[in-house]
Design a protein around this motif. Sequence first.
Motif, PDB file in Angstrom:
ATOM      1  N   GLY A 472       0.810  -1.217   0.000  1.00  0.00           N
ATOM      2  CA  GLY A 472       0.000   0.000   0.000  1.00  0.00           C
ATOM      3  C   GLY A 472       0.841   1.262   0.000  1.00  0.00           C
ATOM      4  N   ALA A 473       1.912   1.260   0.791  1.00  0.00           N
ATOM      5  CA  ALA A 473       2.802   2.428   0.845  1.00  0.00           C
ATOM      6  C   ALA A 473       3.522   2.625  -0.484  1.00  0.00           C
ATOM      7  CB  ALA A 473       3.817   2.253   1.970  1.00  0.00           C
ATOM      8  N   ALA A 474       3.969   1.527  -1.111  1.00  0.00           N
ATOM      9  CA  ALA A 474       4.656   1.636  -2.399  1.00  0.00           C
ATOM     10  C   ALA A 474       3.703   2.169  -3.474  1.00  0.00           C
ATOM     11  CB  ALA A 474       5.217   0.281  -2.809  1.00  0.00           C
ATOM     12  N   GLY A 475       2.451   1.685  -3.471  1.00  0.00           N
ATOM     13  CA  GLY A 475       1.479   2.186  -4.439  1.00  0.00           C
ATOM     14  C   GLY A 475       1.209   3.666  -4.257  1.00  0.00           C
ATOM     15  N   THR A 476       1.154   4.121  -3.007  1.00  0.00           N
ATOM     16  CA  THR A 476       0.955   5.545  -2.740  1.00  0.00           C
ATOM     17  C   THR A 476       2.109   6.378  -3.274  1.00  0.00           C
ATOM     18  OG1 THR A 476      -0.272   4.979  -0.729  1.00  0.00           O
ATOM     19  CG2 THR A 476       0.521   7.244  -0.933  1.00  0.00           C
ATOM     20  N   VAL A 477       3.332   5.879  -3.094  1.00  0.00           N
ATOM     21  CA  VAL A 477       4.509   6.599  -3.590  1.00  0.00           C
ATOM     22  C   VAL A 477       4.478   6.716  -5.106  1.00  0.00           C
ATOM     23  CG1 VAL A 477       7.012   6.410  -3.889  1.00  0.00           C
ATOM     24  CG2 VAL A 477       6.004   6.094  -1.634  1.00  0.00           C
ATOM     25  N   ALA A 497      10.783   9.003   0.556  1.00  0.00           N
ATOM     26  CA  ALA A 497      11.048   8.428   1.872  1.00  0.00           C
ATOM     27  C   ALA A 497       9.979   8.843   2.883  1.00  0.00           C
ATOM     28  CB  ALA A 497      12.429   8.864   2.347  1.00  0.00           C
ATOM     29  N   ALA A 498       9.622  10.132   2.889  1.00  0.00           N
ATOM     30  CA  ALA A 498       8.636  10.621   3.856  1.00  0.00           C
ATOM     31  C   ALA A 498       7.257  10.015   3.598  1.00  0.00           C
ATOM     32  CB  ALA A 498       8.561  12.145   3.798  1.00  0.00           C
ATOM     33  N   THR A 499       6.848   9.983   2.332  1.00  0.00           N
ATOM     34  CA  THR A 499       5.530   9.438   1.995  1.00  0.00           C
ATOM     35  C   THR A 499       5.444   7.952   2.325  1.00  0.00           C
ATOM     36  OG1 THR A 499       5.311  11.040   0.196  1.00  0.00           O
ATOM     37  CG2 THR A 499       3.846   9.125   0.148  1.00  0.00           C
ATOM     38  N   PHE A 500       6.461   7.220   1.892  1.00  0.00           N
ATOM     39  CA  PHE A 500       6.454   5.779   2.138  1.00  0.00           C
ATOM     40  C   PHE A 500       6.439   5.481   3.635  1.00  0.00           C
ATOM     41  CE2 PHE A 500       8.458   1.734   2.980  1.00  0.00           C
ATOM     42  CZ  PHE A 500       7.817   0.886   2.088  1.00  0.00           C
ATOM     43  N   GLY A 501       7.290   6.140   4.398  1.00  0.00           N
ATOM     44  CA  GLY A 501       7.371   5.887   5.826  1.00  0.00           C
ATOM     45  C   GLY A 501       6.067   6.175   6.543  1.00  0.00           C
ATOM     46  N   ALA A 502       5.441   7.304   6.210  1.00  0.00           N
ATOM     47  CA  ALA A 502       4.203   7.686   6.885  1.00  0.00           C
ATOM     48  C   ALA A 502       3.077   6.704   6.579  1.00  0.00           C
ATOM     49  CB  ALA A 502       3.799   9.095   6.462  1.00  0.00           C
ATOM     50  N   VAL A 503       2.933   6.325   5.311  1.00  0.00           N
ATOM     51  CA  VAL A 503       1.840   5.412   4.934  1.00  0.00           C
ATOM     52  C   VAL A 503       2.099   4.013   5.491  1.00  0.00           C
ATOM     53  CG1 VAL A 503       0.632   4.339   2.998  1.00  0.00           C
ATOM     54  CG2 VAL A 503       1.306   6.748   2.872  1.00  0.00           C
ATOM     55  N   PHE A 504       3.338   3.556   5.438  1.00  0.00           N
ATOM     56  CA  PHE A 504       3.665   2.209   5.926  1.00  0.00           C
ATOM     57  C   PHE A 504       3.359   2.079   7.420  1.00  0.00           C
ATOM     58  CE2 PHE A 504       6.815  -0.972   7.446  1.00  0.00           C
ATOM     59  CZ  PHE A 504       6.411  -2.050   6.670  1.00  0.00           C
ATOM     60  N   VAL A 505       3.837   3.031   8.216  1.00  0.00           N
ATOM     61  CA  VAL A 505       3.584   2.977   9.656  1.00  0.00           C
ATOM     62  C   VAL A 505       2.098   3.130   9.947  1.00  0.00           C
ATOM     63  CG1 VAL A 505       4.011   4.135  11.853  1.00  0.00           C
ATOM     64  CG2 VAL A 505       5.897   3.787  10.248  1.00  0.00           C
TER      65      VAL A 505
END
Length: 544
Positions: A472-477, A497-505
Motif C-alpha cells: 500500500g505504501a509503495a502504491g501511494t509513492v 522516503a517521507a511518503t512511504f514511511g508515513a503510509v507504511f507505519v
Amino acid sequence: MSPENPEKRKDERREEPPKEPSFASDAPATLTTGEDSNVARVARGAGISTAGQGIGRALGFVTQSVLARSLGSQSFGLYTLGIAVVTAAQIVSQFGLDNGVVRYVAHYRGQDDPARVRGTILQAVGFTFAISLVVAAFMFFGAGTIAGFYQPELEPVIRAFAFALPFYALMSIILWSTQGFQTVTYATYTQQILRPLIYFALLVGLYFVGASLVGVVVAYALSMLVGVAIGLFFLRRLFPPLTDPKAPAKFETRALFGVSVPMSVSRATQYANNWTAVLVLGLFYPAGVVGVFQAAFRTATLSTLVRFAFNGIFSPIISSLHSREMSDDLGGLYKDVTRWTFTGAFAVFLGIVLLAREALTVFGGAEFAAGATALVIVAAAQLYSASVGPASRMLAMTGNQNALMWITLTGAATGVAASFALIPSLGLVGAAFGAAAAIVTENTLTLIFVRRRLGFWPYSVAFWKPLLAGLGAAGTVLLVELLAPDLPLLVNVALVAATFGAVFVGLLLAFGLTPTDREFVGEFAKVGRKALRRARRLAGRRRG
C-alpha cells in the motif's frame, strides 16, 4: 518444562539478566539478575543496535561516497578488492571464536562461573591475535601473488591492509565477547559509531594533505587500532575481573574449539557468499566495474541492518533458553523476531526498489547508476534472507553448528558456480544473480534444518500485515510520483522516503498490533526517548 507447573515456568521466564548497561555513569555493569521479559530485552537490544547500525550505515555510506567521488571508480575498485581481502583474512583470524565466545560467555555466566567466563575471553582474544599476526604476514609477503590475479596496482594496497588486520581481528573478537553478556550496547557504540567516526575524521584530514590510496588504508588501520582501545575499555568496564591478575581463569579449550572450528568454516563460507561475486567479477572486468557493483551490493545490504540488530541480542538469549529447555518460549520468540525483522527489511527493500537509480547516483555519481538492476536483484535476495529470521543463529546457538557449516558450504559452492557461469556474459547482472544464488540457497537450507532439528517454523498469519502495508505504501509513492514528476534528485528522494514511511507505519497501526508487538514497540520507544534525552544533555553541556 512440565505443563503441570505453570508458576515455576513463569518464574524461570523472568529469571533473566539485567537491562542494558547505562552510559550515564562510570560504574561497571552489574551481573546480577532481575525481573525482565525476553521481548523487552530483545526490543531494547534491537533498539540500541538499530540506532547504532543506522548511524553506522549512514557514516559508511557517506565515507564510501566520499571515497568513490575522490578516488574515482578505478581506485575505488582497488580499495574494494583490498577490503575483500582483509575481510577474508579477518574471518580466518577469528577461526570461529566469535561464535564460541558469545555462546560460552553466556553459558558460563548463566552458571555463575566467572572463572570460566574469564578463561573463555582470554583464550578467544589470545588465539585470535596470534592467528591474525600469522595471516597478516602471509598477506604482506604474498601481496604480489594475490595482485597477480587482478591488477599490479593492487599489491601496495594489500600490503597496507596487512597492517590493519591484527587490529581489525582483535577489535572484533573483543566486541563479540561483550555480546556474551547479553548486551549489544558496547559493540554498537564501538563498531557502528565511534570507529567509523574516527575513520571518517582521518579521511578528512588526509584529503587536505592529498594522501594516496595507500594513505586511505593507513587511516583505516589507525581507526581499527583506536577501536581496539575503546573495545578493551568497555569490556573491562563490563567484566572487571578480566584484567585482574589475581582473578582465577579456567580454560575449556575443547568446548570452545568444538564450536569454533565448524563455525570458522561457516564464517569463511558466509564471507564467500558476500564477496565471491566481487572477486569473480574482478577476474573478468576492470576495477571500475567492480566499484559500481560494490556500490550496488553495499546499498542492497541496507536491509540487513534490521536482521543484524536482532541477531546481536537474540543469540545469547537463544543459548540461555535452549540450555534451560524452554522450547515454547524460544519458538514463540523466534516467530516474533522473524516477523519484526521482515517488517523492517521489507520497508527498506521497497525503498531501495523505488529509489534504485537515485540512491546509486547520490552514492557515486551518474556512472554508478548502471548498477541499479544489480541492486534490485541482490536486495530481493536479502529480503528473502530476512524472511527466515535468525535461523542461522538458532542453529549456531543450539549445538547444531556442524549442520550450519555444511549449509554455508553448500551456499558458497552455489554462489561460486553461479558467478563463474553468469558473470562472463552478463557482467554486473550476472554478479548480482551469483550473489543472490548463494544467499537464497543458504537461507532455504537453514530454514529446513531449523524445522527438522528444532521443530520451529518462523511464519504465522500475522505476516499479511507488513506485506499489505508495504504494498500500500509503495502504491501511494508511485501515485505521488505521477502527480509530481521531474523533481530535483534530493527533493524526490526526501518526498518518496517521507511518503512511504508515513503510509507504511500508518497502515501497520491500522491493521492492529499483537500483545508482543505492543510490548516490543513500547520498549523500543523507551530506548529512543532515552537516546534523545542523552543527546539533549550532551548538547546542553556543550552550550554550557
